[in-house]
Design a protein around this motif. Structure first.
Motif, PDB file in Angstrom:
ATOM      1  N   GLY A 172     -19.314   8.809   3.485  1.00 49.46           N
ATOM      2  CA  GLY A 172     -20.397   9.139   4.398  1.00 49.46           C
ATOM      3  C   GLY A 172     -21.576   9.931   4.050  1.00 49.46           C
ATOM      4  N   TYR A 173     -22.648   9.349   4.232  1.00 47.93           N
ATOM      5  CA  TYR A 173     -23.791  10.153   3.987  1.00 47.93           C
ATOM      6  C   TYR A 173     -24.424  10.585   5.193  1.00 47.93           C
ATOM      7  CZ  TYR A 173     -22.557   7.674  -0.385  1.00 47.93           C
ATOM      8  OH  TYR A 173     -22.005   7.033  -1.441  1.00 47.93           O
ATOM      9  N   VAL A 174     -25.379  11.789   4.996  1.00 45.87           N
ATOM     10  CA  VAL A 174     -26.087  12.257   5.985  1.00 45.87           C
ATOM     11  C   VAL A 174     -27.483  12.223   5.279  1.00 45.87           C
ATOM     12  CG1 VAL A 174     -27.157  14.337   7.353  1.00 45.87           C
ATOM     13  CG2 VAL A 174     -24.624  13.517   7.289  1.00 45.87           C
ATOM     14  N   ASP A 175     -28.618  11.506   5.571  1.00 41.61           N
ATOM     15  CA  ASP A 175     -29.923  11.526   4.834  1.00 41.61           C
ATOM     16  C   ASP A 175     -29.902  11.500   3.285  1.00 41.61           C
ATOM     17  OD1 ASP A 175     -31.017  11.542   7.237  1.00 41.61           O
ATOM     18  OD2 ASP A 175     -31.125  13.883   7.206  1.00 41.61           O
ATOM     19  N   GLY A 176     -28.696  10.439   2.852  1.00 39.40           N
ATOM     20  CA  GLY A 176     -28.425  10.118   1.254  1.00 39.40           C
ATOM     21  C   GLY A 176     -27.673  11.292   0.840  1.00 39.40           C
ATOM     22  N   GLU A 177     -27.337  12.389   1.390  1.00 41.99           N
ATOM     23  CA  GLU A 177     -26.267  13.448   0.897  1.00 41.99           C
ATOM     24  C   GLU A 177     -24.736  13.312   1.106  1.00 41.99           C
ATOM     25  OE1 GLU A 177     -27.315  16.007  -1.021  1.00 41.99           O
ATOM     26  OE2 GLU A 177     -29.263  15.315  -1.100  1.00 41.99           O
ATOM     27  N   ILE A 178     -23.980  13.395   0.375  1.00 45.07           N
ATOM     28  CA  ILE A 178     -22.490  13.078   0.505  1.00 45.07           C
ATOM     29  C   ILE A 178     -22.058  14.181   1.679  1.00 45.07           C
ATOM     30  CG2 ILE A 178     -20.135  13.130  -0.379  1.00 45.07           C
ATOM     31  CD1 ILE A 178     -21.501  12.578  -3.081  1.00 45.07           C
ATOM     32  N   ALA A 179     -21.648  13.628   2.689  1.00 43.90           N
ATOM     33  CA  ALA A 179     -20.975  14.239   3.865  1.00 43.90           C
ATOM     34  C   ALA A 179     -19.421  14.191   3.562  1.00 43.90           C
ATOM     35  CB  ALA A 179     -21.611  13.964   5.054  1.00 43.90           C
ATOM     36  N   SER A 180     -19.162  13.033   3.508  1.00 45.60           N
ATOM     37  CA  SER A 180     -17.499  12.790   3.504  1.00 45.60           C
ATOM     38  C   SER A 180     -17.281  11.880   2.275  1.00 45.60           C
ATOM     39  CB  SER A 180     -16.841  12.376   4.668  1.00 45.60           C
ATOM     40  OG  SER A 180     -17.538  11.198   5.256  1.00 45.60           O
ATOM     41  N   PHE A 181     -15.840  11.959   2.189  1.00 43.89           N
ATOM     42  CA  PHE A 181     -15.372  10.971   0.829  1.00 43.89           C
ATOM     43  C   PHE A 181     -14.012  10.624   1.040  1.00 43.89           C
ATOM     44  CE2 PHE A 181     -15.395  15.548  -0.226  1.00 43.89           C
ATOM     45  CZ  PHE A 181     -14.034  15.666  -0.584  1.00 43.89           C
ATOM     46  N   CYS A 182     -13.611   9.708   0.210  1.00 42.38           N
ATOM     47  CA  CYS A 182     -12.269   9.335  -0.080  1.00 42.38           C
ATOM     48  C   CYS A 182     -11.936   8.363  -0.987  1.00 42.38           C
ATOM     49  CB  CYS A 182     -11.458   9.024   1.415  1.00 42.38           C
ATOM     50  SG  CYS A 182     -11.746   7.271   1.995  1.00 42.38           S
ATOM     51  N   LEU A 183     -10.880   8.392  -1.534  1.00 38.18           N
ATOM     52  CA  LEU A 183     -10.529   7.144  -2.441  1.00 38.18           C
ATOM     53  C   LEU A 183      -9.982   6.209  -1.675  1.00 38.18           C
ATOM     54  CD1 LEU A 183      -8.498   9.572  -4.938  1.00 38.18           C
ATOM     55  CD2 LEU A 183     -10.713   8.809  -5.376  1.00 38.18           C
ATOM     56  N   VAL A 184     -10.244   5.000  -2.225  1.00 38.81           N
ATOM     57  CA  VAL A 184      -9.767   3.814  -1.546  1.00 38.81           C
ATOM     58  C   VAL A 184      -8.791   3.130  -2.585  1.00 38.81           C
ATOM     59  CG1 VAL A 184     -10.610   1.517  -0.757  1.00 38.81           C
ATOM     60  CG2 VAL A 184     -11.738   3.318  -0.456  1.00 38.81           C
ATOM     61  N   GLU A 185      -7.394   3.067  -2.186  1.00 38.42           N
ATOM     62  CA  GLU A 185      -6.324   2.650  -3.083  1.00 38.42           C
ATOM     63  C   GLU A 185      -5.520   1.658  -2.795  1.00 38.42           C
ATOM     64  OE1 GLU A 185      -5.767   6.882  -5.247  1.00 38.42           O
ATOM     65  OE2 GLU A 185      -4.791   6.806  -3.503  1.00 38.42           O
ATOM     66  N   HIS A 186      -4.934   0.978  -3.498  1.00 39.24           N
ATOM     67  CA  HIS A 186      -3.881  -0.090  -3.440  1.00 39.24           C
ATOM     68  C   HIS A 186      -2.656   0.556  -4.229  1.00 39.24           C
ATOM     69  CE1 HIS A 186      -6.414  -3.131  -1.272  1.00 39.24           C
ATOM     70  NE2 HIS A 186      -7.472  -2.563  -2.016  1.00 39.24           N
ATOM     71  N   PRO A 187      -1.633   1.202  -3.624  1.00 41.30           N
ATOM     72  CA  PRO A 187      -0.498   1.796  -4.441  1.00 41.30           C
ATOM     73  C   PRO A 187       0.547   0.588  -4.587  1.00 41.30           C
ATOM     74  CG  PRO A 187      -1.153   3.232  -1.988  1.00 41.30           C
ATOM     75  CD  PRO A 187      -2.092   1.742  -2.260  1.00 41.30           C
ATOM     76  N   GLY A 188       0.275  -0.528  -3.927  1.00 39.31           N
ATOM     77  CA  GLY A 188       1.401  -1.712  -4.309  1.00 39.31           C
ATOM     78  C   GLY A 188       1.890  -2.347  -3.211  1.00 39.31           C
ATOM     79  N   THR A 189       3.126  -3.195  -3.629  1.00 38.90           N
ATOM     80  CA  THR A 189       3.808  -3.824  -2.598  1.00 38.90           C
ATOM     81  C   THR A 189       5.136  -3.226  -2.335  1.00 38.90           C
ATOM     82  OG1 THR A 189       2.591  -6.025  -3.064  1.00 38.90           O
ATOM     83  CG2 THR A 189       4.609  -6.297  -1.911  1.00 38.90           C
ATOM     84  N   TYR A 190       5.467  -2.945  -1.164  1.00 38.97           N
ATOM     85  CA  TYR A 190       6.829  -2.385  -0.881  1.00 38.97           C
ATOM     86  C   TYR A 190       7.522  -2.964   0.228  1.00 38.97           C
ATOM     87  CZ  TYR A 190       4.739   1.419  -3.871  1.00 38.97           C
ATOM     88  OH  TYR A 190       4.011   2.050  -4.945  1.00 38.97           O
ATOM     89  N   CYS A 191       8.676  -2.903   0.221  1.00 39.88           N
ATOM     90  CA  CYS A 191       9.567  -3.178   1.581  1.00 39.88           C
ATOM     91  C   CYS A 191       9.219  -2.254   3.009  1.00 39.88           C
ATOM     92  CB  CYS A 191      10.836  -3.166   1.112  1.00 39.88           C
ATOM     93  SG  CYS A 191      11.900  -3.706   2.446  1.00 39.88           S
ATOM     94  N   VAL A 192       8.786  -2.990   3.842  1.00 41.30           N
ATOM     95  CA  VAL A 192       8.446  -2.235   5.159  1.00 41.30           C
ATOM     96  C   VAL A 192       9.079  -3.007   6.224  1.00 41.30           C
ATOM     97  CG1 VAL A 192       6.514  -1.337   6.627  1.00 41.30           C
ATOM     98  CG2 VAL A 192       6.179  -1.459   4.144  1.00 41.30           C
ATOM     99  N   GLY A 193      10.098  -2.493   6.901  1.00 43.03           N
ATOM    100  CA  GLY A 193      10.580  -3.264   7.853  1.00 43.03           C
ATOM    101  C   GLY A 193      11.516  -4.320   7.601  1.00 43.03           C
ATOM    102  N   GLY A 194      11.931  -4.281   6.303  1.00 39.55           N
ATOM    103  CA  GLY A 194      12.622  -5.410   5.853  1.00 39.55           C
ATOM    104  C   GLY A 194      11.906  -6.681   5.400  1.00 39.55           C
ATOM    105  N   ARG A 195      10.659  -6.425   4.937  1.00 42.55           N
ATOM    106  CA  ARG A 195       9.856  -7.727   4.388  1.00 42.55           C
ATOM    107  C   ARG A 195       8.805  -7.055   3.252  1.00 42.55           C
ATOM    108  NH1 ARG A 195       4.759  -8.671   5.740  1.00 42.55           N
ATOM    109  NH2 ARG A 195       3.900  -7.547   7.535  1.00 42.55           N
ATOM    110  N   GLU A 196       8.407  -7.468   2.293  1.00 39.79           N
ATOM    111  CA  GLU A 196       7.442  -7.046   1.434  1.00 39.79           C
ATOM    112  C   GLU A 196       6.002  -6.951   2.109  1.00 39.79           C
ATOM    113  OE1 GLU A 196       7.897  -6.285  -2.295  1.00 39.79           O
ATOM    114  OE2 GLU A 196       9.888  -6.247  -1.144  1.00 39.79           O
TER     115      GLU A 196
END
Length: 186
Positions: free
Chosen positions: A91-115
């Motif tokens: 997120g930027y305010v007038d072009g300056e970094i205001a907030s940040f985060c990594l956007v990741e894909h950890p993988g495929t896992y079993c959730v509630g009995g399904r991939e």
């Protein structure tokens, strides 16, 4: 998901987590949450904060030195995670970094009995002078939508101490933990 399924997901995503030196060194009274959001029902309009003018969002394209300085203002221990190959959204305010985060894909896992394909906003922070303006949570909302658009079934928040903040977007706590291991599920 029942408690055992939640613990199993956590252990498959973060094996030997509680054996890590940094985790064992946490303060005795510190408690953290693991959170999840099914993306099939994600409503990006749930959090509707009116933002000031001059605020924009997008994938980071600047120098690593600049983003690392912003990260260091929030949490110096996260700086090593922000590498050349990282997908970073800001997120930027007038072009300056205001907030940040990594956007990741950890993988495929079993959730509630399904991939299921899991995505994750990681190392989320807002530079102190830009806090309490809705920028950080709006950024996470946009990243959550990006993960949904990229085909993820769930978005996962790992190791957070601000669960009520993420809950505004619909994230729910799977389990809580401290330096000794998983605590009783909330």
């Amino acid at each position: 998901m029942n408690e055992q399924e939640c613990i199993s997901l956590f252990n498959s995503m973060y094996p030997v987590f509680f054996e890590r030196e940094g985790i064992r060194a946490l303060e005795e009274d510190q408690v953290f949450d693991e959170m999840i959001l099914p993306l099939n029902g994600f409503d990006p309009q749930k959090y509707d904060k009116k933002l000031e003018s001059g605020i924009s969002f997008g994938f980071y394209e600047g120098s690593m030195e600049t983003i690392r300085k912003a990260v260091e203002k929030v949490e110096p221990s996260w700086v090593p995670y922000y590498g050349e190959e990282s997908r970073i959204y800001c997120g930027y305010v007038d072009g300056e970094i205001a907030s940040f985060c990594l956007v990741e894909h950890p993988g495929t896992y079993c959730v509630g009995g399904r991939e299921a394909k899991i995505g994750a906003p990681g190392c989320v922070g807002t530079v102190p002078e830009y806090r309490c303006k809705g920028i950080g949570l709006t950024m996470v909302e946009r990243v959550t939508q990006i993960l949904k658009d990229e085909g993820c079934d769930y978005s996962y928040i790992h190791y957070t101490g601000v669960a009520p903040w993420y809950a505004k977007l619909g994230y729910e706590t799977l389990l809580r933990w401290d330096r000794n291991g998983v605590l009783q599920r909330p």
